[in-house]
Design a protein around this motif. Structure first.
Motif, PDB file in Angstrom:
ATOM      1  N   MET A   1       3.681   6.126   1.540  1.00  0.00           N
ATOM      2  CA  MET A   1       2.255   5.521   1.694  1.00  0.00           C
ATOM      3  C   MET A   1       2.074   5.310   3.277  1.00  0.00           C
ATOM      4  O   MET A   1       0.699   5.136   3.572  1.00  0.00           O
ATOM      5  N   LYS A   2       2.642   5.837   3.783  1.00  0.00           N
ATOM      6  CA  LYS A   2       2.221   5.557   5.355  1.00  0.00           C
ATOM      7  C   LYS A   2       1.580   7.459   5.585  1.00  0.00           C
ATOM      8  O   LYS A   2       0.415   7.237   6.742  1.00  0.00           O
ATOM      9  N   LYS A   3       2.055   7.944   5.269  1.00  0.00           N
ATOM     10  CA  LYS A   3       0.525   8.882   5.108  1.00  0.00           C
ATOM     11  C   LYS A   3      -0.782   8.759   4.584  1.00  0.00           C
ATOM     12  O   LYS A   3      -1.601   9.157   5.082  1.00  0.00           O
ATOM     13  N   LEU A   4      -0.504   8.823   3.337  1.00  0.00           N
ATOM     14  CA  LEU A   4      -1.796   8.601   2.535  1.00  0.00           C
ATOM     15  C   LEU A   4      -2.506   7.089   2.969  1.00  0.00           C
ATOM     16  O   LEU A   4      -3.693   7.172   2.973  1.00  0.00           O
ATOM     17  N   LEU A   5      -2.433   6.177   3.722  1.00  0.00           N
ATOM     18  CA  LEU A   5      -2.594   5.183   4.841  1.00  0.00           C
ATOM     19  C   LEU A   5      -3.825   5.929   6.170  1.00  0.00           C
ATOM     20  O   LEU A   5      -4.755   5.601   6.221  1.00  0.00           O
ATOM     21  N   PHE A   6      -2.834   7.339   6.585  1.00  0.00           N
ATOM     22  CA  PHE A   6      -2.896   8.251   8.190  1.00  0.00           C
ATOM     23  C   PHE A   6      -4.409   8.813   7.567  1.00  0.00           C
ATOM     24  O   PHE A   6      -5.329   9.168   7.923  1.00  0.00           O
ATOM     25  N   LEU A   7      -4.231   9.421   6.408  1.00  0.00           N
ATOM     26  CA  LEU A   7      -4.829  10.202   6.008  1.00  0.00           C
ATOM     27  C   LEU A   7      -6.509   9.563   5.303  1.00  0.00           C
ATOM     28  O   LEU A   7      -7.492   9.796   5.202  1.00  0.00           O
ATOM     29  N   LEU A   8      -6.164   7.971   4.313  1.00  0.00           N
ATOM     30  CA  LEU A   8      -7.353   7.458   4.238  1.00  0.00           C
ATOM     31  C   LEU A   8      -8.262   7.061   5.733  1.00  0.00           C
ATOM     32  O   LEU A   8      -9.137   7.030   5.677  1.00  0.00           O
ATOM     33  N   LEU A   9      -7.616   6.535   6.779  1.00  0.00           N
ATOM     34  CA  LEU A   9      -8.327   6.492   7.581  1.00  0.00           C
ATOM     35  C   LEU A   9      -9.402   8.046   8.026  1.00  0.00           C
ATOM     36  O   LEU A   9     -10.482   7.350   8.628  1.00  0.00           O
TER      37      LEU A   9
ATOM     38  N   TRP B   1      -3.663  24.189  14.976  1.00  0.00           N
ATOM     39  CA  TRP B   1      -2.524  23.974  13.753  1.00  0.00           C
ATOM     40  C   TRP B   1      -1.799  22.301  15.055  1.00  0.00           C
ATOM     41  O   TRP B   1      -2.122  22.167  15.791  1.00  0.00           O
ATOM     42  N   ILE B   2      -2.038  21.129  14.337  1.00  0.00           N
ATOM     43  CA  ILE B   2      -1.954  20.008  13.977  1.00  0.00           C
ATOM     44  C   ILE B   2      -0.637  19.605  13.520  1.00  0.00           C
ATOM     45  O   ILE B   2      -0.980  19.048  12.316  1.00  0.00           O
ATOM     46  N   GLN B   3       0.376  19.064  13.671  1.00  0.00           N
ATOM     47  CA  GLN B   3       1.475  18.462  12.848  1.00  0.00           C
ATOM     48  C   GLN B   3       2.546  17.564  13.359  1.00  0.00           C
ATOM     49  O   GLN B   3       2.272  18.149  14.634  1.00  0.00           O
ATOM     50  N   ASP B   4       2.532  16.759  12.320  1.00  0.00           N
ATOM     51  CA  ASP B   4       3.052  15.244  12.731  1.00  0.00           C
ATOM     52  C   ASP B   4       4.350  14.537  12.535  1.00  0.00           C
ATOM     53  O   ASP B   4       3.976  14.026  10.983  1.00  0.00           O
ATOM     54  N   PRO B   5       5.120  15.148  12.468  1.00  0.00           N
ATOM     55  CA  PRO B   5       6.138  14.680  11.342  1.00  0.00           C
ATOM     56  C   PRO B   5       6.423  13.387  10.803  1.00  0.00           C
ATOM     57  O   PRO B   5       6.645  13.005   9.353  1.00  0.00           O
ATOM     58  N   ALA B   6       6.267  12.662  11.928  1.00  0.00           N
ATOM     59  CA  ALA B   6       6.188  11.151  11.159  1.00  0.00           C
ATOM     60  C   ALA B   6       5.170  10.917  10.816  1.00  0.00           C
ATOM     61  O   ALA B   6       5.624   9.576  10.214  1.00  0.00           O
TER      62      ALA B   6
END
Length: 376
Positions: free
Chosen positions: A1-9, A45-50
Motif C-alpha cells: 500500500m505504501k508503494k502504491l501511494l508513493f507511485l500515485l503521488l 538509477w534511483i532505488q529506494d527499498p523503503a
C-alpha cells in the motif's frame, strides 16, 4: 500500500519524498555494435527499498513505429523521449541480449538533493514534458544526465581541470568510437560541417557517456569524491577486434581513385561514359549533403566544405557540359573549388581523402589537359 501511494503521488506530479535509504547512481553502458549504440549510453538509477522504488531513467529513447520514422529521422524532427525501466530489465537487455558492460557509480548526495533529482526526473516523465528535440552533440542521453547531476551537486565538477576529456573537436571525439575504415564513419564525416569541428570543452565532450563517466569519477566536493568507485553490474566478455575490411571504403575508393588516375593519365578523351557516371554519382551525393545542410534541423551539418568538392550541380550539368566547349572551363572552376574544399576537409579528418580524391583527380585532369571540344 505504501508503494502504491508513493507511485500515485508521482503519477500526479506531486512532490514524493524518498527515504534516507534511497540511492542515486549514474549508470554507464558500454558502446554496442550497431551505429545507434556505438557511442554508449547513460542513465540514472534511483532505488529506494523503503518505498519499493527501482527506476532507471533513460533519455534518448525513440520509437521505430513513429509515423514517417525515417523521414523524421533524416530531417532531425524525430521525437525523442525519456523512459523508465527496472534495473533487472536494463541488465536483461544490455547484459543478456547485447552483451555490453554496465557500470554503476553511486552518487554521494544529500537526501534533499536525491529528492530534487528524483522529482525533476519524474516531472520530465509527465506526458506534456516527455518528448524533446534530440541533438547528437548538444542534447542527448548523456548531456541530459550530466545536466541533472550537475544541477544538484553544486560545483563538484571542476571542468577546467579535466584535461583528459578536453582538447578534441566534437568530430574527433566521435571518431574515437568509429572504425575509420567503415561506411558509417565515411558517411558521418562527409555529412558533418564546420560546427562539428569546434573544440569541445570538458563539459561539452560529455555528450559521450564514457566522458561523463570519467568526469564523475574525478568530481570532488569538499575534497571528497562525489561518487563511489565504479562497480560493474555486468561485465561483458572480451571481444576480438575485427580485421581489416577489404570491402570497406579505403579499398574501394582507392581503387576508384586509381581508375580515375588511369583515365586521366592515358587520355582525357574517350571517357564520356566514365565522366557521366562519376560526376552523376558525386553530384547526387553533393545534392544530398546540401539537403542535410539547409533542409534539416541538423545544425552540425551546415557549412560543409565537402560540398565544394562534391558540387551539388555536377548532376545534371555533366550531361550538358561534357560535350560542350565550356567543359574545360567548367572543370577549371570546379578544380579550384575542389582543391579548397579538399584541403579544408583534410584539416578536420584525414579519412575524407578517400571519398574526395577520385573526383578531385578527374576534375584537375580535365581542367589542365583537356584540349578537345568533344569528350566523346
Amino acid at each position: 500500500m505504501k508503494k502504491l501511494l508513493f507511485l500515485l503521488l508521482v503519477s500526479f506530479g506531486l512532490q514524493a519524498q524518498l527515504s534516507p535509504q534511497a540511492e542515486v547512481s549514474l549508470i554507464t553502458i558500454a558502446p554496442g555494435k550497431d551505429l545507434y549504440s556505438v557511442f554508449g549510453h547513460s542513465s540514472i538509477w534511483i532505488q529506494d527499498p523503503a518505498n519499493g522504488i527501482d527506476r532507471v531513467y533513460s533519455y534518448g529513447t525513440f520509437d521505430f513505429d513513429t509515423e514517417y520514422f525515417y523521414w523524421k529521422f533524416l530531417k532531425g524532427t524525430l521525437p525523442y523521449t525519456i523512459s523508465v525501466n527496472s534495473m533487472q530489465t536494463i541488465l536483461d537487455y544490455y547484459g543478456s541480449v547485447e552483451h555490453r558492460t554496465v557500470n554503476m557509480q553511486v552518487l554521494h548526495l544529500s537526501l534533499s538533493e536525491k529528492n530534487l533529482i528524483f522529482n525533476r526526473l519524474e516531472t520530465n516523465l509527465l506526458p506534456e514534458n516527455r518528448e524533446y528535440s534530440y541533438k547528437f552533440f548538444y542534447d542527448n542521453c548523456a548531456t541530459r544526465i550530466r545536466d541533472q547531476v550537475e544541477a544538484v551537486s553544486g560545483k563538484a565538477y571542476a571542468w577546467d581541470a579535466y584535461k583528459q576529456i578536453q582538447g578534441k573537436s566534437y568530430r574527433d571525439w566521435m571518431n574515437v568510437y568509429l572504425n575509420a575504415n567503415s561506411w558509417e564513419a565515411l558517411g558521418m564525416n562527409l555529412a558533418l560541417g564546420v560546427p562539428a569541428n569546434v573544440t569541445a570543452s570538458a563539459s561539452q565532450s560529455c555528450y559521450l557517456p564514457d566522458n561523463f563517466f570519467e568526469a564523475t569519477r574525478l568530481a570532488r566536493r569538499g575534497g571528497q569524491p562525489i561518487a563511489d568507485e565504479p562497480l560493474a553490474l555486468y561485465q561483458a566478455p572480451a571481444s576480438t577486434e575485427a580485421g581489416f575490411d577489404w570491402f570497406g571504403p579505403f579499398t574501394l575508393l582507392t581503387l576508384l581513385s586509381l581508375i580515375a588516375l588511369f583515365f586521366s593519365w592515358k587520355s582525357p578523351r574517350g571517357t564520356y561514359a566514365f565522366d557521366v557516371v562519376l560526376y552523376t554519382v558525386y553530384g547526387l551525393l553533393g545534392l544530398f549533403l546540401f539537403f542535410l545542410a539547409v533542409g534539416t534541423d541538423h545544425i552540425v551539418m551546415g557549412w560543409n566544405p565537402a560540398s565544394l568538392v562534391l558540387f551539388p550541380l555536377q548532376f545534371p550539368l555533366v550531361f550538358w557540359f561534357a560535350k560542350n566547349p565550356a567543359w574545360k572551363r567548367y572543370n577549371q572552376v570546379m578544380a579550384l573549388l575542389a582543391c579548397v574544399g579538399f584541403f579544408w576537409c583534410l584539416t578536420e579528418s584525414w579519412t575524407l581523402v578517400f571519398p574526395l580524391l577520385p573526383i578531385l583527380i578527374r576534375t584537375i585532369s580535365l581542367a589542365v589537359r583537356l584540349k578537345a571540344v568533344n569528350n566523346g
